[in-house]
Motif scaffolding. Sequence first.
Motif, short mmCIF file in Angstrom:
data_model
loop_
_atom_site.label_atom_id
_atom_site.label_comp_id
_atom_site.label_asym_id
_atom_site.label_seq_id
_atom_site.Cartn_x
_atom_site.Cartn_y
_atom_site.Cartn_z
N LEU A 83 -0.93 -28.90 33.31
CA LEU A 83 0.52 -29.05 33.32
C LEU A 83 1.10 -29.27 31.93
O LEU A 83 2.30 -29.10 31.73
CB LEU A 83 0.93 -30.20 34.24
CG LEU A 83 0.67 -29.98 35.73
CD1 LEU A 83 0.95 -31.25 36.51
CD2 LEU A 83 1.53 -28.84 36.24
N ASN A 84 0.29 -29.68 30.97
CA ASN A 84 0.74 -29.94 29.61
C ASN A 84 -0.05 -29.08 28.64
O ASN A 84 -1.01 -28.40 29.02
CB ASN A 84 0.55 -31.43 29.26
CG ASN A 84 1.38 -32.31 30.17
OD1 ASN A 84 2.59 -32.24 30.15
ND2 ASN A 84 0.71 -33.12 30.98
N ASP A 85 0.33 -29.13 27.39
CA ASP A 85 -0.42 -28.40 26.37
C ASP A 85 -1.77 -29.07 26.16
O ASP A 85 -1.92 -30.27 26.30
CB ASP A 85 0.34 -28.39 25.04
CG ASP A 85 1.64 -27.61 25.14
OD1 ASP A 85 1.68 -26.65 25.94
OD2 ASP A 85 2.59 -27.97 24.42
N PHE A 86 -2.75 -28.27 25.79
CA PHE A 86 -4.07 -28.81 25.53
C PHE A 86 -4.13 -29.26 24.07
O PHE A 86 -4.39 -28.49 23.16
CB PHE A 86 -5.16 -27.78 25.81
CG PHE A 86 -6.55 -28.34 25.69
CD1 PHE A 86 -7.09 -29.10 26.72
CD2 PHE A 86 -7.30 -28.15 24.54
CE1 PHE A 86 -8.36 -29.64 26.61
CE2 PHE A 86 -8.58 -28.69 24.43
CZ PHE A 86 -9.10 -29.43 25.47
N THR A 87 -3.82 -30.54 23.87
CA THR A 87 -3.90 -31.15 22.54
C THR A 87 -4.74 -32.41 22.64
O THR A 87 -5.02 -32.90 23.76
CB THR A 87 -2.49 -31.51 22.01
OG1 THR A 87 -1.91 -32.48 22.87
CG2 THR A 87 -1.59 -30.28 21.92
N LEU A 88 -5.11 -32.93 21.50
CA LEU A 88 -5.92 -34.15 21.50
C LEU A 88 -5.14 -35.32 22.12
O LEU A 88 -5.70 -36.11 22.88
CB LEU A 88 -6.34 -34.50 20.06
CG LEU A 88 -7.24 -35.73 19.92
CD1 LEU A 88 -8.54 -35.54 20.70
CD2 LEU A 88 -7.52 -36.03 18.47
N GLY A 89 -3.86 -35.40 21.83
CA GLY A 89 -3.03 -36.48 22.39
C GLY A 89 -2.95 -36.39 23.92
O GLY A 89 -3.06 -37.40 24.61
N HIS A 90 -2.76 -35.17 24.45
CA HIS A 90 -2.71 -35.01 25.91
C HIS A 90 -4.07 -35.25 26.55
O HIS A 90 -4.15 -35.72 27.68
CB HIS A 90 -2.18 -33.62 26.28
CG HIS A 90 -0.69 -33.52 26.24
ND1 HIS A 90 0.12 -34.26 27.06
CD2 HIS A 90 0.13 -32.80 25.43
CE1 HIS A 90 1.38 -33.98 26.80
NE2 HIS A 90 1.41 -33.10 25.80
N LEU A 91 -5.14 -34.92 25.83
CA LEU A 91 -6.48 -35.19 26.35
C LEU A 91 -6.71 -36.69 26.49
O LEU A 91 -7.20 -37.17 27.52
CB LEU A 91 -7.55 -34.56 25.44
CG LEU A 91 -8.99 -34.77 25.86
CD1 LEU A 91 -9.27 -34.06 27.19
CD2 LEU A 91 -9.94 -34.28 24.79
N VAL A 92 -6.30 -37.46 25.48
CA VAL A 92 -6.46 -38.92 25.52
C VAL A 92 -5.56 -39.52 26.59
O VAL A 92 -6.00 -40.33 27.42
CB VAL A 92 -6.17 -39.55 24.13
CG1 VAL A 92 -6.12 -41.06 24.23
CG2 VAL A 92 -7.21 -39.10 23.13
N LEU A 93 -4.28 -39.12 26.60
CA LEU A 93 -3.34 -39.66 27.57
C LEU A 93 -3.74 -39.26 29.00
O LEU A 93 -3.69 -40.08 29.93
CB LEU A 93 -1.92 -39.16 27.27
CG LEU A 93 -0.80 -39.75 28.12
CD1 LEU A 93 -0.76 -41.27 27.99
CD2 LEU A 93 0.53 -39.15 27.72
N GLY A 94 -4.18 -38.03 29.19
CA GLY A 94 -4.64 -37.58 30.50
C GLY A 94 -5.87 -38.34 30.96
O GLY A 94 -6.02 -38.65 32.15
N SER A 95 -6.76 -38.66 30.02
CA SER A 95 -7.96 -39.45 30.36
C SER A 95 -7.58 -40.85 30.81
O SER A 95 -8.14 -41.37 31.78
CB SER A 95 -8.91 -39.53 29.15
OG SER A 95 -9.34 -38.24 28.78
#
Length: 158
Positions: free
Chosen positions: A18-30
Motif C-alpha cells: 500500500l505504500n512505497d518500498f522505502t527503508l522508512g516504510h519497512l521499519v514503520l511497517g515492521s
Amino acid sequence: MIPHPLLSMALLLMWLLLNDFTLGHLVLGSVVAIFGGWAMASLRPDKPKMKKWYLLPKLFLIVFVDIIRSNLAVALLMISGKRRKQTSGFITVPLEIEHPTALAIMAVILTSTPGSAWLAYDERRKTVLIHVLDLIDEEQWIENIKHRYERLLLEIIE
C-alpha cells in the motif's frame, strides 16, 4: 516476541504494497506488524471445551436448512411487495448459554439467517434482543431458537 508470525508478515507485506518500498516504510511497517500480532494475541479467547463435538454436523445441517428456508421466505416476502402486511418487530429471548464462544456462535447463526438479526445481549438478564423481519408469533420464534440452536449448543460446548 512475535506471537503470530504469519499475521505479522501479512501485515508487513500489506503495508509495503500500500505504500512505497522505502527503508522508512519497512521499519514503520515492521513496527505496525509486530504490534498487530501482539494485539491479536491479547484478543485470543479461551478455547471452548467440546463435550459432544460429534453433534456439530447436526447443528451445521440444521443451520444450513434454516438459512435456505429463510432465504426463500424473505425472497417471497420481497417479491410479494405490499400485497401482504409485514409485521417486523423485536423479541427478547432468554438464554441459558453463558460461554462466550457459544454466544458468538448463536449470534452468527441468528444473524446469518435472513430475516433475523442479533442486536444486543444483556449479560445481567441473560437475554438477547433480536429483530425479526416477519414476526407473526413471538412465542414460536423463542421456542425455535431455544430448541433448535440453544439446546444443541449447550450439549456441544461446556
